[in-house]
Write an enzyme that holds these catalytic residues in place. Structure first.
Site, PDB file in Angstrom:
ATOM      1  N   GLY A  28      52.744  38.379  37.828  1.00 36.05           N
ATOM      2  CA  GLY A  28      51.440  38.945  38.217  1.00 36.05           C
ATOM      3  C   GLY A  28      50.299  37.963  38.401  1.00 36.05           C
ATOM      4  N   VAL A  71      58.822  43.239  42.581  1.00 37.64           N
ATOM      5  CA  VAL A  71      59.510  44.153  41.652  1.00 37.64           C
ATOM      6  C   VAL A  71      60.147  45.354  42.354  1.00 37.64           C
ATOM      7  CG1 VAL A  71      58.229  43.486  39.582  1.00 37.64           C
ATOM      8  CG2 VAL A  71      57.358  45.360  41.030  1.00 37.64           C
ATOM      9  N   TYR A 103      40.242  56.017  40.156  1.00 33.46           N
ATOM     10  CA  TYR A 103      41.471  55.435  39.602  1.00 33.46           C
ATOM     11  C   TYR A 103      42.687  56.270  40.005  1.00 33.46           C
ATOM     12  CZ  TYR A 103      43.675  52.000  36.583  1.00 33.46           C
ATOM     13  OH  TYR A 103      44.413  50.945  36.110  1.00 33.46           O
ATOM     14  N   LYS A 148      49.528  54.473  34.994  1.00 30.37           N
ATOM     15  CA  LYS A 148      49.283  53.832  33.690  1.00 30.37           C
ATOM     16  C   LYS A 148      49.751  54.738  32.554  1.00 30.37           C
ATOM     17  CE  LYS A 148      47.480  49.893  34.957  1.00 30.37           C
ATOM     18  NZ  LYS A 148      48.390  48.735  35.054  1.00 30.37           N
ATOM     19  N   ILE A 182      37.661  44.027  34.653  1.00 34.08           N
ATOM     20  CA  ILE A 182      37.451  42.605  34.957  1.00 34.08           C
ATOM     21  C   ILE A 182      37.559  42.461  36.475  1.00 34.08           C
ATOM     22  CG2 ILE A 182      38.400  40.273  34.683  1.00 34.08           C
ATOM     23  CD1 ILE A 182      39.673  41.150  32.065  1.00 34.08           C
ATOM     24  N   ARG A 183      36.703  41.666  37.077  1.00 36.06           N
ATOM     25  CA  ARG A 183      36.788  41.477  38.546  1.00 36.06           C
ATOM     26  C   ARG A 183      38.012  40.653  38.909  1.00 36.06           C
ATOM     27  NH1 ARG A 183      31.699  39.590  41.891  1.00 36.06           N
ATOM     28  NH2 ARG A 183      33.081  39.996  43.630  1.00 36.06           N
TER      29      ARG A 183
HETATM   30  O1  0WD Z   1      39.885  45.393  35.472  1.00 35.07           O
HETATM   31  C1  0WD Z   1      41.009  44.944  35.620  1.00 35.07           C
HETATM   32  N1  0WD Z   1      41.241  43.951  36.444  1.00 35.07           N
HETATM   33  C2  0WD Z   1      42.141  45.541  34.819  1.00 35.07           C
HETATM   34  C3  0WD Z   1      43.433  45.299  35.175  1.00 35.07           C
HETATM   35  C4  0WD Z   1      41.795  46.403  33.681  1.00 35.07           C
HETATM   36  C5  0WD Z   1      42.950  46.893  32.966  1.00 35.07           C
HETATM   37  C6  0WD Z   1      44.220  46.625  33.372  1.00 35.07           C
HETATM   38  N2  0WD Z   1      44.455  45.851  34.479  1.00 35.07           N
HETATM   39  C7  0WD Z   1      45.838  45.601  34.859  1.00 35.07           C
HETATM   40  C8  0WD Z   1      46.217  45.933  36.275  1.00 35.07           C
HETATM   41  O2  0WD Z   1      46.366  47.328  36.477  1.00 35.07           O
HETATM   42  C9  0WD Z   1      47.533  45.191  36.380  1.00 35.07           C
HETATM   43  O3  0WD Z   1      48.558  45.929  35.746  1.00 35.07           O
HETATM   44  O4  0WD Z   1      46.148  44.242  34.746  1.00 35.07           O
HETATM   45  C10 0WD Z   1      47.249  43.930  35.572  1.00 35.07           C
HETATM   46  C11 0WD Z   1      46.907  42.692  36.378  1.00 35.07           C
HETATM   47  O5  0WD Z   1      45.898  43.011  37.295  1.00 35.07           O
HETATM   48  P1  0WD Z   1      44.726  42.029  37.756  1.00 35.07           P
HETATM   49  O6  0WD Z   1      44.830  40.744  37.059  1.00 35.07           O
HETATM   50  O7  0WD Z   1      43.467  42.811  37.686  1.00 35.07           O
HETATM   51  O8  0WD Z   1      44.999  41.880  39.323  1.00 35.07           O
HETATM   52  P2  0WD Z   1      45.604  40.747  40.282  1.00 35.07           P
HETATM   53  O9  0WD Z   1      45.055  39.411  39.985  1.00 35.07           O
HETATM   54  O10 0WD Z   1      45.388  41.260  41.680  1.00 35.07           O
HETATM   55  O11 0WD Z   1      47.141  40.777  39.938  1.00 35.07           O
HETATM   56  C12 0WD Z   1      47.964  41.865  40.205  1.00 35.07           C
HETATM   57  C13 0WD Z   1      49.136  41.354  40.994  1.00 35.07           C
HETATM   58  C14 0WD Z   1      49.142  41.405  42.492  1.00 35.07           C
HETATM   59  O12 0WD Z   1      48.123  41.006  43.106  1.00 35.07           O
HETATM   60  P3  0WD Z   1      47.695  41.797  44.499  1.00 35.07           P
HETATM   61  O13 0WD Z   1      46.228  41.885  44.306  1.00 35.07           O
HETATM   62  O14 0WD Z   1      48.158  40.883  45.541  1.00 35.07           O
HETATM   63  O15 0WD Z   1      48.324  43.159  44.575  1.00 35.07           O
HETATM   64  O16 0WD Z   1      50.271  42.152  40.855  1.00 35.07           O
HETATM   65  C15 0WD Z   1      51.228  41.587  41.722  1.00 35.07           C
HETATM   66  C16 0WD Z   1      50.489  40.772  42.743  1.00 35.07           C
HETATM   67  O17 0WD Z   1      50.631  39.425  42.497  1.00 35.07           O
HETATM   68  N3  0WD Z   1      52.020  42.575  42.431  1.00 35.07           N
HETATM   69  C17 0WD Z   1      53.344  42.524  42.454  1.00 35.07           C
HETATM   70  N4  0WD Z   1      54.199  41.672  41.853  1.00 35.07           N
HETATM   71  C18 0WD Z   1      55.515  41.867  42.081  1.00 35.07           C
HETATM   72  N5  0WD Z   1      55.983  42.854  42.865  1.00 35.07           N
HETATM   73  C19 0WD Z   1      53.759  43.577  43.278  1.00 35.07           C
HETATM   74  C20 0WD Z   1      55.148  43.724  43.477  1.00 35.07           C
HETATM   75  N6  0WD Z   1      55.653  44.679  44.252  1.00 35.07           N
HETATM   76  N7  0WD Z   1      52.661  44.235  43.734  1.00 35.07           N
HETATM   77  C21 0WD Z   1      51.595  43.620  43.205  1.00 35.07           C
END
Ligand code: 0WD
Length: 263
Positions: free
Chosen positions: A13, A68, A158, A165, A194-195
């Protein structure tokens, strides 16, 4: 002392330097863990290049593509871990996805395809990765995923991700119940807003952050590093008695009722 020396940790991720997974990977590395990273491959190879550059300072001993939704990529990841590392100690599941259309509007308009895709990527993937990790966690292990309050309470914009979730939270409990006899612990961190790339798809993320800054006991939201520190704790022996739990790392927002009420 928080010491992850000798532990092999797979982190999924990481999309860029704002990703929560990046905050976690840095803290695991700091605690001495050997890091492996998977990235989401795209046809132009942009993620591979970008994520590859970013993680260089952590000297990852594995760097592998893993969508995934792609069974053969998942199999290849665990096969490679078996060959190169022999055992796995830590699995960080830090990914989610929903089409933007399914994150807003009337909930009754949610499509079957949108529901299936969001649940598959954001919830089922944890169980699938746990299945791959189980035979490799021969010394026990720790699996940590990322969840959000929107899986417990209705949060504007959401929508389908709230349902995903919720499924993820329950998967944590079923996995913890099964894997406990292998001394594998499974926990979730519920992070405050978080942004990031993913959260920018959730409408009004900045307004959400400002709201949390007013309401949360700590009067702020949290950082990737704070989530990373909590993850490092859940991956270490310091948390050896904890499994099947959702740990809120949200500056206390979750305890507040009547959010926004001013007397
Ligand atoms: O406020 C927030 N940012 C919060 C995030 C608050 C609470 C929880 N979360 C969770 C998210 O729901 C997620 O489960 O934290 C987790 C990580 O999210 P993140 O750090 O906010 O987001 P990001 O940096 O975009 O990482 C998520 C990544 C994807 O990025 P993009 O934006 O390209 O979708 O998940 C990965 C990808 O790298 N991802 C996948 N990895 C493997 N297979 C797939 C996939 N099919 N789809 C997305």
């Amino acid at each position: 002392m928080l010491d992850l020396t000798g532990k092999n940790a797979l982190v999924t991720g990481i999309a860029n330097n704002r990703s929560i997974a990046w905050g976690i990977a840095q803290q695991l590395h700091k605690a001495g863990a050997n890091i492996g990273v998977t990235y989401l491959p795209d046809p132009k190879g942009r993620f591979e290049k970008k994520v590859g550059e970013l993680v260089k300072p952590l000297n990852p001993s594995l760097f592998l593509p893993c969508d995934v939704q792609n069974e053969s990529q998942i199999e290849a990841v665990f096969e490679t871990i078996g060959q190169k590392w022999n055992k796995l100690d830590i699995l960080i599941h830090c990914l989610a996805f929903a089409d933007k259309n399914d994150l807003s509007g009337e909930f009754t308009n949610l499509s079957r395809e949108g529901f299936t895709k969001a649940l598959d990527i954001s919830a089922y993937s944890l169980t699938r990765l746990a299945k791959g990790a189980k035979p490799l966690m021969t010394d026990g292990g720790s699996i940590v995923t990322l969840t959000y309050l929107g899986g417990v309470k209705v949060v504007p914009n959401y929508n389908v991700m709230g349902v995903a979730k919720s499924a993820l939270d329950m998967s944590v409990r079923y996995l913890a119940a099964e894997l406990g006899s292998n001394n594998i612990r499974v926990n979730a961190i519920s992070a405050g807003p978080i942004r990031t790339l993913a959260s920018s798809a959730v409408g009004g993320i900045l307004d959400m952050i400002h709201h949390v800054e007013k309401i949360a006991p700590l009067r702020r939201t949290v950082t990737q590093t704070e989530v990373g520190n909590a993850a490092a704790f859940l991956c270490s022996d310091l948390s050896s008695g904890i499994t099947g739990q959702v740990l809120y790392v949200d500056a206390g927002y979750e305890i507040m009722g009547m959010a926004g009420f001013v007397s």
